[in-house]
Design an enzyme around this catalytic site. Structure first.
Site, PDB file in Angstrom:
ATOM      1  N   SER A  16       0.815  -1.214   0.000  1.00  0.00           N
ATOM      2  CA  SER A  16       0.000   0.000   0.000  1.00  0.00           C
ATOM      3  C   SER A  16       0.847   1.262   0.000  1.00  0.00           C
ATOM      4  CB  SER A  16      -0.927   0.003   1.226  1.00  0.00           C
ATOM      5  OG  SER A  16      -0.177  -0.160   2.419  1.00  0.00           O
ATOM      6  N   HIS A  66      -2.424  -2.921  -5.926  1.00  0.00           N
ATOM      7  CA  HIS A  66      -2.915  -2.557  -4.600  1.00  0.00           C
ATOM      8  C   HIS A  66      -4.432  -2.723  -4.550  1.00  0.00           C
ATOM      9  CE1 HIS A  66      -3.542   0.768  -1.356  1.00  0.00           C
ATOM     10  NE2 HIS A  66      -3.598  -0.442  -0.834  1.00  0.00           N
ATOM     11  N   GLU A 107      -5.322  -0.220  -7.512  1.00  0.00           N
ATOM     12  CA  GLU A 107      -4.278   0.719  -7.926  1.00  0.00           C
ATOM     13  C   GLU A 107      -3.179  -0.100  -8.593  1.00  0.00           C
ATOM     14  OE1 GLU A 107      -3.184   4.691  -5.539  1.00  0.00           O
ATOM     15  OE2 GLU A 107      -3.085   2.911  -4.315  1.00  0.00           O
ATOM     16  N   ASN A 152      -3.192   6.221  -0.549  1.00  0.00           N
ATOM     17  CA  ASN A 152      -2.695   6.491   0.807  1.00  0.00           C
ATOM     18  C   ASN A 152      -2.001   7.840   0.943  1.00  0.00           C
ATOM     19  OD1 ASN A 152      -3.608   4.307   2.386  1.00  0.00           O
ATOM     20  ND2 ASN A 152      -2.221   2.974   1.267  1.00  0.00           N
TER      21      ASN A 152
END
Length: 295
Positions: A118, A139, A151, A189
């Site tokens: 992540s 991800h 992702e 993130n």
């Protein structure tokens, strides 16, 4: 591309295995811990049962999907036929680098090596292999069978051909893939963690309580879950790890983790996984109670 190897049988690993098996891929689920594999297979079966109960899957499809998952405790045996390997191990740089060195050695030379990281650099992970052009990030979001986003992180050396292939595979899983470049935190993130960190600072500085902060974000910003509850769900240790990657990667003090988050993780209060974080969690109960430590 039919043979998928998934490294790690925790929450993300078993979710990734579930989705690939459901969509007809042959899955090797790999973990050094046999009890963890047994638990993962039981979890996958229960999650399939939920889909059957909702009518989105038949009993026959469930059985066929489960039959496509084969557990392994040997990394070498589990990846030797792989077309695509997806690593979903601990969010720790050294662990991932060690794993990818082994994956590079044991996997077929044309296999794509993906990480479900992540936040950790795909470029750095790829650099320890002899095939950095075939190393990429996938991800997935938690819970994997439900969340649509993937992702797809293109490292500095990742080829466009491999990126296109992984985008196509993700789409075949009923997901919506989004291609992003390899910078700390990627997109999800880099945006999410500063928000969670700021929510923790808001609590730490006494601006408002846990329920109040989460209520503002749910009702005022239309978030399905408040940032403090979401942090518990992700795992406070994971949030701390990602914030440290962002802080180290950009050198900007705005990414510095809140001292309250650091203390909670060091004390072992990591959220849902430990039964307590900002809220208390009782197995089988849907009631959300603020941790007694914040009364």
């Amino acid at each position: 591309m039919n043979n998928i190897s998934v490294i790690g049988s925790g929450t993300m690993g078993n979710g990734i295995a579930h989705v690939f098996a459901q969509y007809g891929y042959k899955v090797s689920l790999i973990d050094i811990n046999q009890p963890a594999l047994d638990k993962a297979l039981a979890t996958i079966s229960k999650n399939f049962d939920r889909q059957v109960a909702k009518g989105s899957l038949t009993e026959e499809e469930k059985k066929a999907s489960l039959g496509r998952i084969q557990p392994f405790t040997s990394l070498k045996e589990g990846v030797q036929q792989a077309d695509l390997v997806i690593e979903a191990a601990t969010e720790n740089l050294q662990v991932k680098l060690d794993l990818f060195r082994q994956l590079d050695e044991f996997s077929p030379e044309n296999a794509i090596l993906a990480s479900n990281t992540s936040s950790i650099s795909i470029t750095k992970i790829g650099s320890v292999t002899k095939r950095p052009d075939k190393v990429i990030g996938m991800h997935f979001m938690n819970p994997v069978p439900v969340m649509k986003l993937v992702e797809v992180i293109k490292g500095y050396a990742t080829s466009q051909e491999i990126t296109d292939t992984v985008m196509e595979i993700s789409s075949k899983l009923g997901k919506t893939p989004v291609e992003v470049n390899d910078y700390p935190g990627f997109v999800a993130n880099r945006i999410l963690m500063p928000m969670i960190n700021e929510a923790i600072y808001t609590l730490f500085e006494g601006v408002a309580g846990i329920e109040e902060i989460d209520t503002v974000m749910k009702l005022g910003m239309a978030h399905p879950m408040g940032p403090l509850q979401l942090a518990d769900f992700i795992g406070l240790d994971v949030c701390l790890s990602i914030l440290r990657v962002l802080h180290d990667g950009f050198g900007n003090p705005k990414y510095a983790p809140c001292p309250l988050l650091v203390n909670m993780v060091e004390a072992g209060y990591k959220g849902v996984k430990t039964g307590e974080g900002f809220y208390e969690y009782t197995p089988g109960s849907k009631d959300l109670k603020v941790s007694r430590r914040f009364h």
